[in-house]
Design an enzyme around this catalytic site. Sequence first.
Site, mmCIF file in Angstrom:
data_model
loop_
_atom_site.group_PDB
_atom_site.id
_atom_site.type_symbol
_atom_site.label_atom_id
_atom_site.label_comp_id
_atom_site.label_asym_id
_atom_site.label_seq_id
_atom_site.Cartn_x
_atom_site.Cartn_y
_atom_site.Cartn_z
ATOM 1 N N PRO A 159 31.280 44.558 30.782
ATOM 2 C CA PRO A 159 31.706 43.355 30.052
ATOM 3 C C PRO A 159 32.624 42.735 30.612
ATOM 4 C CG PRO A 159 31.938 45.617 28.880
ATOM 5 C CD PRO A 159 31.548 45.922 30.250
ATOM 6 N N SER A 166 34.478 43.079 36.492
ATOM 7 C CA SER A 166 33.152 42.460 36.304
ATOM 8 C C SER A 166 32.690 41.398 37.172
ATOM 9 C CB SER A 166 33.047 41.905 34.903
ATOM 10 O OG SER A 166 33.666 40.840 34.683
ATOM 11 N N ASP A 211 39.488 44.397 44.057
ATOM 12 C CA ASP A 211 38.291 44.949 43.288
ATOM 13 C C ASP A 211 37.056 44.750 44.230
ATOM 14 O OD1 ASP A 211 40.184 44.869 41.317
ATOM 15 O OD2 ASP A 211 39.424 43.335 40.133
#
Length: 482
Positions: A159, A166, A211
């Site tokens: 999501p 994401s 990330d």
Amino acid sequence: MSSHSAPRELKEFERLLTKPNSDPTGLAGFFNAGQIWVTRVPARLDVMGGIADYSGANVCESVLGRGNLIALQPRNDRTLRIRTMQLGGRSLPVETRIPLDYLVQEDRPLDYSEVREVCQNNPLAGWASYIGGSIFTLLREERVRLPFGFSMLLLSGVPMNVGIGSSAATEVGTICCLDAYLGLKLDALRIARLAQMAENHVVGAPCGSMDQIAVASGRMGCLTHILCRPGSVIGEVRIPPGTGFVGINSMVRHSVAGHHYGDVRIGAFMGKRIINDIRARTGRQPVNHLAEITPEEWRNEYRRELPEQLLGSEFVSRYRTHDDPVTSIQPDATYRVLGPTEHPIHENDRVLRFMDALRAAEGGDESALIAAGELMYGAHESYRDNCLLSVEGVDFLVEAVRKRGPKAGLYGAKITGGGSGGTVAIFGRLDALAEHVPQIARDYSRRIGVLPDVFEGTSQGAVEFGGRCYRFGSEGWEPHAV
């Protein structure tokens, strides 16, 4: 085609690929009978470190069982045809097209600002900037030339805007897919760096490298230790036997492109600039990162010297620049300085002590597990109090874990990533997580009216998964390692 243990996203891709031409829910109308290059990138759970990444901190990240799959096939025209589909249930595919001439003119890549404007001019297609921006960054930074475009599919099991990476999974997946097709053989850190540049300069989100490195370099069943100066993998930390990490979605959407995250980053860079001014007056070299400063140095030398907050125009008149290439100071905005500066200094120290505690717990020392969990609570409190990046729902989830505590087998919890909502990371014994996390999710659903997602499991990082090429032959589509 794939083994039984293949990621869910890969299994779904293969199912869609083999649907007959007459079935509009399949991929027969999107890909032709040639070759398709595929990669798959997991989501990440920010176990410790979070927004301290842009201040040069150590961080500790895990890879989750969910991920994004990217597939590409060359076209015979100069168009990027991009389709995104959400995994699970019936969801409508979304599609857009980007002419390559919007990225490159006369064999020269455009400026980042020009491509950012193209990608953001139509809000309905803004999601495509993650893929289009990643392709453009590869063209610009690696001097790649593309005589034709691609049909590209994003099959997403992650999501958006829930704080589990994401955007990084999409950016890294796009670059990995092109790397496999073009045979560039980029290493994991270069892939992550290009993905970060795409997010900074095209998407416009002032994120650090955490990330992208986590999802590119992460390995199944391990926590990745990253030093964000600017970004290198130091090693891995084993999760103590019988324990694990899961995430609960607070259902409060967050975005690192939002102004709260950006303002905290600006405040931290302001603080660094003020500290370096103090150091210059005393004949010392400047620090490159706030996380180079120890908590003792902060308390003894700098904390009393920094303002709680500062007007943008006042800062610029005194110090001229905050030395951050991806954020801009607004003259009429007031920025908090003390809290955002303090956070990464203490967070870096917490991360190092957290990893030491996990190593100490490998032999079954529960006191070390409790100590690791307390450091997670400390990180959450700093997000909340120093950075003002927590929200009521997130605080409820963290407190629900704390109330149950070590007697119930739950050791710690914290907000993750950019904050302002998103996902809460929870650490505990595997049996306790299986018992209590669903209960916490149900309790939380009574407050918000919907049952929140729970993110669990582990899977291969992008480089560990590698690239695959599907070829259409007499037996249909068959995968081949790249």
